[in-house]
Structures are given as C-alpha cells and as structure tokens.
Design an enzyme around this catalytic site. Structure first.
Site, mmCIF file in Angstrom:
data_model
loop_
_atom_site.group_PDB
_atom_site.id
_atom_site.type_symbol
_atom_site.label_atom_id
_atom_site.label_comp_id
_atom_site.label_asym_id
_atom_site.label_seq_id
_atom_site.Cartn_x
_atom_site.Cartn_y
_atom_site.Cartn_z
ATOM 1 N N LEU A 208 0.841 -1.190 0.000
ATOM 2 C CA LEU A 208 0.000 0.000 0.000
ATOM 3 C C LEU A 208 0.876 1.240 0.000
ATOM 4 O O LEU A 208 1.793 1.345 0.819
ATOM 5 C CB LEU A 208 -0.918 0.026 1.240
ATOM 6 C CG LEU A 208 -1.930 -1.117 1.388
ATOM 7 C CD1 LEU A 208 -2.563 -1.076 2.777
ATOM 8 C CD2 LEU A 208 -2.998 -1.031 0.310
ATOM 9 N N HIS A 209 0.582 2.174 -0.916
ATOM 10 C CA HIS A 209 1.333 3.431 -0.896
ATOM 11 C C HIS A 209 0.557 4.609 -1.492
ATOM 12 O O HIS A 209 0.999 5.749 -1.396
ATOM 13 C CB HIS A 209 2.661 3.276 -1.640
ATOM 14 C CG HIS A 209 2.518 3.210 -3.129
ATOM 15 N ND1 HIS A 209 2.147 2.055 -3.781
ATOM 16 C CD2 HIS A 209 2.686 4.152 -4.095
ATOM 17 C CE1 HIS A 209 2.096 2.289 -5.092
ATOM 18 N NE2 HIS A 209 2.409 3.550 -5.305
ATOM 19 N N ARG A 210 -0.617 4.375 -2.075
ATOM 20 C CA ARG A 210 -1.373 5.458 -2.688
ATOM 21 C C ARG A 210 -1.932 6.393 -1.619
ATOM 22 O O ARG A 210 -2.369 5.937 -0.555
ATOM 23 C CB ARG A 210 -2.534 4.910 -3.522
ATOM 24 C CG ARG A 210 -2.127 3.980 -4.654
ATOM 25 C CD ARG A 210 -1.574 4.735 -5.833
ATOM 26 N NE ARG A 210 -1.132 3.805 -6.878
ATOM 27 C CZ ARG A 210 -0.509 4.175 -7.970
ATOM 28 N NH1 ARG A 210 -0.236 5.445 -8.182
ATOM 29 N NH2 ARG A 210 -0.129 3.269 -8.872
ATOM 30 N N ARG A 243 6.841 5.809 2.093
ATOM 31 C CA ARG A 243 5.719 6.740 2.246
ATOM 32 C C ARG A 243 4.738 6.240 3.299
ATOM 33 O O ARG A 243 4.217 7.013 4.115
ATOM 34 C CB ARG A 243 5.013 6.897 0.888
ATOM 35 C CG ARG A 243 3.769 7.770 0.933
ATOM 36 C CD ARG A 243 3.041 7.740 -0.414
ATOM 37 N NE ARG A 243 1.865 8.582 -0.376
ATOM 38 C CZ ARG A 243 1.877 9.873 -0.657
ATOM 39 N NH1 ARG A 243 3.003 10.453 -1.002
ATOM 40 N NH2 ARG A 243 0.769 10.584 -0.587
ATOM 41 N N ASP A 282 -2.245 -1.602 -4.017
ATOM 42 C CA ASP A 282 -2.745 -0.440 -4.768
ATOM 43 C C ASP A 282 -1.729 -0.021 -5.825
ATOM 44 O O ASP A 282 -1.789 1.074 -6.364
ATOM 45 C CB ASP A 282 -3.102 0.720 -3.838
ATOM 46 C CG ASP A 282 -1.950 1.185 -2.967
ATOM 47 O OD1 ASP A 282 -0.796 0.783 -3.222
ATOM 48 O OD2 ASP A 282 -2.202 1.967 -2.016
#
Length: 362
Positions: A208-210, A243, A282
């Site tokens: 996950l990073h969005r 992030r 994502d």
C-alpha cells in the site's frame, strides 16, 4: 543512432533492463545504435535503486543526477535543471523515457525544449484520475512524445482519441514482463520466509502506498485490520513503502500473523508474489506481474491505468472501501477466483520489438 535512456525510480529499472540488453545485442550484430544511461536519482534508497541495478544486471549509469528528495515541484525542477545540463553536454538523437514517474515527465519536457525527439515506453495508459501525480506525468509526457510504445490495444485507443496519428503508435507489449520472465529462475526467498514459516499458497502479500489509502492514519488502520480479520489466520506479509511507514508508525496496528518488513529486492519480492495465495495492493505494476504469474490480485483503488489486468488477467478492482474486501476474500477462499490469461504480446520479447522500431527511425 545515439539514445539517452532515463531511469529514475524503482518501476523504471525493470523496464529499462531488457531495453539495454536488446540494444547491446543489436549493436553487437553491427547495428548503428548506442545508448547513454542517465539515472535521475529520484529513488536514492539502496533497496529501491542500486540493488535493482545489481540484480537486474543493469550497467552503472553514465550519469547520476542525484535529484531525489523534496516536494513534487522541487524534485521536478531539480531533475529538469540537471538533465538540461546533461543533455546539452551529451546530445542525443532521441531521449527514451519509460513509465509515469516524475523523471519521465521532467526529462521529456527538457528534451523537447532542446529539440530532441522523445520516445515513451508504456505510453497511452490512463487511470482517468487526475488527482494521481502519475496521471499528470502520463498526460504531459504523451503530449510531448514523438514515438509511442504501448502495452495494450486499450492504450492505443487512448492515444488515438487524443489525436496521435497511427504511424507514431507502436504496439510492442510490456517490458516489465520481459524482465519478469528472464528473472523468474533467479527468484529467491526473502528472510521473512523462514521468520514467518511461510508455506506456498498459504499467505498474503500486501503493498500500500497510494495517498487515498495511506495518507490518513484512520483509513490505513481500518484497511489493515480488515485484511487481518479476513485472512483466516494466514500470514500477512507487508513490505512497507517509505511513504507508508511514516503514517504506519502511529497507526497502532498489530497482529500475530502480520509481518511488516522493509522494502524488498526485486528477486525476493517476486518470489513472495509467485508463491502467495493472493496479493492485495494499490500498485499498478504489481497487477501486471500477478497477471503473468497467475496469482489472484485485489486492487484497492477506484480506477486503474491497466484495465487489461482486470479484463484478461487475475486482477480485480475493489475500490478503497474496506467493506469491499469481504466478498472478494470469500470468493478467494471458496476457490472461485478467476483464472485469467496473459495479454497479447506480454511474451518476453517486447524490448526486442522496441529496438527493432528504433533503428528504423530516421
């Protein structure tokens, strides 16, 4: 022909490796084609940069602009200033950019202002979500590009609708898949394999990073808690993007079957993906790799720039609501996930086709 190839961030490295191989082969056969590799330094963490060069047998860059860090605007400006100097000192017949990262857009702008032709590998993909930085990068890059190398008929149609003429569109396939096919025999177990006592098809991989998923601590916490609750006790392996790590530090998510690791190398991460029961992500690129490996994939986004992974492959677009996970996981555990197939020209020979077109350009 002299080509300057741009690499800036992790997704770029997998895409340029086979192109460099194909140029070398063509040159060794007497074709007049040379390249200069420029690393913008957009990703400067060793796991996300240098290690990929080593594992994928990418030669040391001819130049490293060291333009990482800062805000979107600062990074774009740094890349442009430094690449302008680089291209003026080392002129090229063509600048080849790949993907949709900041470096792709920034170097395309510089090249065109210096009256240098631009070729874009992975052109024409669109998510339709202008809030994504990558979508801005795609639109700007494709507005400036001279030659478009595409991964699908959907990308071809996107370009036609924007007014690109047919003779500038080259449907060649997917260079990421070239790299995956070549590296498949070299995939290796990461340390977490032993730590978590993993077994094939008995664990989940999560990435996950969005912004929609990780910028708000509450959203990230609920997503992870839902994944853990629906995993039926199977290990959940979560390589944490830098992030995401900043937000996750205060989220307070913990479970006996949740294993959070740092970013993994290409060979280790894809070993995990290949053996997983399913991937929850994502990321766009990972959906391409799961499609080729036949691994069920759940994408936590409202749109995708790679619809072929859903239409043909093993991916399903769930949206960002945690509630969408339950029916998807139930279908997975019931053995009802779609088998999927491999999109056209995702056959490991894309770079060869790209170089074949490049040497024909006047």
């Amino acid at each position: 022909m002299k080509i300057t190839i741009i690499a800036g961030a992790r997704p770029n490295f997998m895409k340029i490796a086979p192109i460099i191989d194909a140029i070398r082969r063509a040159a060794s056969g007497g074709t007049d084609i040379r390249y200069r590799l420029v690393h913008t330094g957009q990703h400067y963490d060793k796991k996300m940069s240098q290690e990929f060069f080593e594992q994928l047998d990418i030669p040391e860059p001819d130049a490293n602009l060291e333009a990482g860090g800062g805000t979107q605007a600062e990074q774009t400006a740094n890349i442009m200033v430094r690449f302008e100097k680089e291209l003026m000192e080392h002129p090229a017949d063509l600048v080849l950019v790949v993907g949709d990262v900041t470096s792709t857009m920034a170097c395309s702008i510089v090249a065109k202002k210096l009256h240098t032709r631009v070729a874009h590998v992975e052109a024409g993909i669109r998510s339709g979500d202008i809030r994504m930085p990558e979508e801005v990068n795609r639109l700007v890059t494709d507005a400036l590009t001279d030659y478009y190398f595409t991964t699908s008929d959907i990308a071809n149609e996107n370009l036609r609708r924007s007014g690109v003429t047919e003779e500038r569109i080259f449907f060649v396939g997917n260079t990421m898949i070239d790299t995956l096919i070549k590296q498949m025999p070299r995939l290796r177990k990461p340390p977490v394999w032993e730590t978590a006592e993993l077994q094939p098809k008995a664990y989940f991989v999560v990435t996950l990073h969005r912004p929609a998923n990780v910028d708000q601590e509450g959203q990230l916490r609920v997503l992870l808690q839902e994944i853990i609750a629906l995993s039926r006790g199977l290990p959940v392996i979560f390589p944490v993007h830098p992030r995401t790590a900043k937000v996750l530090a205060n989220a307070g998510v913990d479970a006996p079957n949740l294993y959070m690791t740092g970013p993994m190398s290409y060979l280790e991460f894809n070993y995990l993906v290949r053996q997983a029961k399913a991937v929850i992500t994502d990321s766009g690129g990972i959906t391409e790799e799961t499609t080729v490996m036949g691994i069920p994939c759940m994408t936590l986004r409202d749109s995708t720039e790679r619809p072929e992974t859903c239409l043909t492959g093993t991916n399903e677009l769930l949206g960002t609501s945690p509630e969408a996970l339950r029916p998807a996981m139930e279908r997975l555990f019931a053995g009802a996930w779609k088998k999927g197939g491999i999109p056209a020209l995702w056959d490991g020979r894309t770079a060869e086709r790209i170089v074949g077109h490049l040497v024909e350009l006047k």
